[in-house]
Design a protein around this motif. Sequence first.
Motif: not given
Length: 82
Positions: A63-82
Motif C-alpha cells: 500500500l502507498d503511504e496515503a492509503t496506509r494513513q487513510d486506513y490508520r485514520r479509519a482504525l483510529d476513528s473506529y477506536d474512538s467511536a467505540k
Amino acid sequence: MGIWVVIALVVVALLVYNARARTQRKQAAAESLAQVRSVAEEDVVRFGEDVTRLGDLTTGRELDEATRQDYRRALDSYDSAK
C-alpha cells in the motif's frame, strides 16, 4: 377564609401537574436518547466490520503511504467511536 383554601388547592394542583409534565418530558427524552444510542452503536459495529473487511482485503498487499494513513485514520476513528 374559604377563598384562601380554594386558592391554595389550585396552586397545589398546578404544582403537581407541572411536576408530572416535567417527569413525563424527562422520560420521553431518556427514551429517545436510548433509541439514538442504540442506532449509533449499531452503526459503530457496522463500521468496525467494514474496517475489518478492508483490512482483510489489503493484507499482504503493498500500500502507498496515503492509503496506509487513510486506513490508520479509519482504525483510529473506529477506536474512538467505540
